[in-house]
Design an enzyme around this catalytic site. Structure first.
Site, PDB file in Angstrom:
ATOM      1  CG  HIS A   1       7.604  -9.638   0.621  1.00 54.12           C
ATOM      2  ND1 HIS A   1       6.344  -9.985   1.031  1.00 54.12           N
ATOM      3  CD2 HIS A   1       7.632  -8.277   0.650  1.00 54.12           C
ATOM      4  CE1 HIS A   1       5.646  -8.909   1.310  1.00 54.12           C
ATOM      5  NE2 HIS A   1       6.400  -7.843   1.071  1.00 54.12           N
TER       6      HIS A   1
ATOM      7  CB  SER B   1       0.924  -8.426   1.925  1.00 55.85           C
ATOM      8  OG  SER B   1       2.306  -8.673   1.981  1.00 55.85           O
TER       9      SER B   1
ATOM     10  CE  LYS C   1       1.024  -1.202   4.883  1.00 61.19           C
ATOM     11  NZ  LYS C   1       1.886  -2.049   4.031  1.00 61.19           N
TER      12      LYS C   1
ATOM     13  NE  ARG D   1       5.066  -3.647  -4.836  1.00 61.90           N
ATOM     14  CZ  ARG D   1       4.352  -3.668  -3.729  1.00 61.90           C
ATOM     15  NH1 ARG D   1       3.481  -4.616  -3.523  1.00 61.90           N
ATOM     16  NH2 ARG D   1       4.498  -2.722  -2.826  1.00 61.90           N
TER      17      ARG D   1
HETATM   18  P1  ADP Z   1       5.792  -1.955   3.935  1.00 67.58           P
HETATM   19  O1  ADP Z   1       4.567  -1.816   4.789  1.00 67.58           O
HETATM   20  O2  ADP Z   1       7.059  -1.530   4.627  1.00 67.58           O
HETATM   21  O3  ADP Z   1       5.670  -1.398   2.542  1.00 67.58           O
HETATM   22  P2  ADP Z   1       5.613  -4.565   2.693  1.00 67.58           P
HETATM   23  O4  ADP Z   1       5.673  -5.902   3.360  1.00 67.58           O
HETATM   24  O5  ADP Z   1       4.336  -4.213   1.994  1.00 67.58           O
HETATM   25  O6  ADP Z   1       5.963  -3.541   3.828  1.00 67.58           O
HETATM   26  O7  ADP Z   1       6.796  -4.420   1.646  1.00 67.58           O
HETATM   27  C1  ADP Z   1       8.144  -4.497   2.049  1.00 67.58           C
HETATM   28  C2  ADP Z   1       9.023  -4.152   0.864  1.00 67.58           C
HETATM   29  O8  ADP Z   1       8.895  -5.159  -0.136  1.00 67.58           O
HETATM   30  C3  ADP Z   1       8.683  -2.837   0.158  1.00 67.58           C
HETATM   31  O9  ADP Z   1       9.888  -2.228  -0.272  1.00 67.58           O
HETATM   32  C4  ADP Z   1       7.866  -3.274  -1.020  1.00 67.58           C
HETATM   33  O10 ADP Z   1       7.947  -2.346  -2.086  1.00 67.58           O
HETATM   34  C5  ADP Z   1       8.569  -4.575  -1.375  1.00 67.58           C
HETATM   35  N1  ADP Z   1       7.704  -5.473  -2.122  1.00 67.58           N
HETATM   36  C6  ADP Z   1       6.471  -5.917  -1.784  1.00 67.58           C
HETATM   37  N2  ADP Z   1       5.969  -6.742  -2.750  1.00 67.58           N
HETATM   38  C7  ADP Z   1       6.920  -6.806  -3.720  1.00 67.58           C
HETATM   39  C8  ADP Z   1       7.002  -7.461  -5.002  1.00 67.58           C
HETATM   40  N3  ADP Z   1       5.995  -8.175  -5.474  1.00 67.58           N
HETATM   41  N4  ADP Z   1       8.134  -7.289  -5.719  1.00 67.58           N
HETATM   42  C9  ADP Z   1       9.139  -6.514  -5.253  1.00 67.58           C
HETATM   43  N5  ADP Z   1       9.120  -5.861  -4.084  1.00 67.58           N
HETATM   44  C10 ADP Z   1       8.024  -5.999  -3.319  1.00 67.58           C
END
Ligand code: ADP
Length: 160
Positions: free
Chosen positions: A17, A128, A41, A90
């Site tokens: 992130h 996460s 979630k 990703r």
């Molecule tokens: P959500 O529940 O909205 O998917 P997340 O916190 O899981 O929330 O992810 C927020 C954003 O960050 C999403 O667009 C996700 O694809 C992106 N993201 C999460 N991990 C990574 C990573 N390792 N590299 C690039 N983008 C990521």
């Protein structure tokens, strides 16, 4: 002035992130990280904890701020005067969901563009969920999350 929002659950924020946040902050004038309630979630960290952690790790980036939202991302973006939604991609496994989300948001408000940023290759496996799983089993996560996240996760796990 180009303003963007970067919405997510951030439970907790990872180096993946943060990589997206830093790169996005370089191409827009102002970036607002929108921490979502996400009813689908069941977060390990409370909303306040998730926001505190992110504030701590982005405090050196002047054009980044953090807010919470309990509404649709497009409504939040509109209220803030943001014209862009940033999302990270990703692997192909993200593609379907992200495309559906982007098209839904475009249906809701065609003036707000979703822009995808490709993950840096060292974080392409990182989520996460992966971090929480590794922390639960005591694996070393120091290269995957900021130090504050590592500490907070250890505290959470010892409380279980
Ligand atoms: P959500 O529940 O909205 O998917 P997340 O916190 O899981 O929330 O992810 C927020 C954003 O960050 C999403 O667009 C996700 O694809 C992106 N993201 C999460 N991990 C990574 C990573 N390792 N590299 C690039 N983008 C990521």
């Amino acid at each position: 002035m180009v303003k963007a929002v970067y919405p997510g659950t951030f439970d907790p924020v990872t180096n993946g992130h943060i990589d997206i946040i830093r790169r996005a902050a370089n191409v827009v004038d102002s970036l607002v990280i929108v921490v979502s309630v996400n009813s689908g979630k069941n977060p390990v960290f409370s909303m306040e904890e998730r926001m505190d952690i992110i504030r701590e790790v982005v405090k050196d980036i002047p054009n980044v701020s953090v807010i919470k939202s309990e509404e649709l991302t497009v409504s939040c973006a509109k209220e803030l005067g943001a014209s862009i939604i940033i999302r990270g991609l990703r692997a192909v496994t993200d593609y379907e969901n992200e495309m559906q989300l982007a098209q839904t948001n475009r249906y809701l408000d065609e003036n707000i563009e979703t822009m995808f940023m490709a993950t840096s290759k060292e974080y392409s496996f990182l989520s996460s969920t992966v971090v929480k799983e590794l922390a639960y089993y005591g694996a070393d996560i120091s290269a995957l999350v900021p130090e504050v996240v590592e500490q907070r996760l250890k505290e959470k796990i010892t409380k279980i």
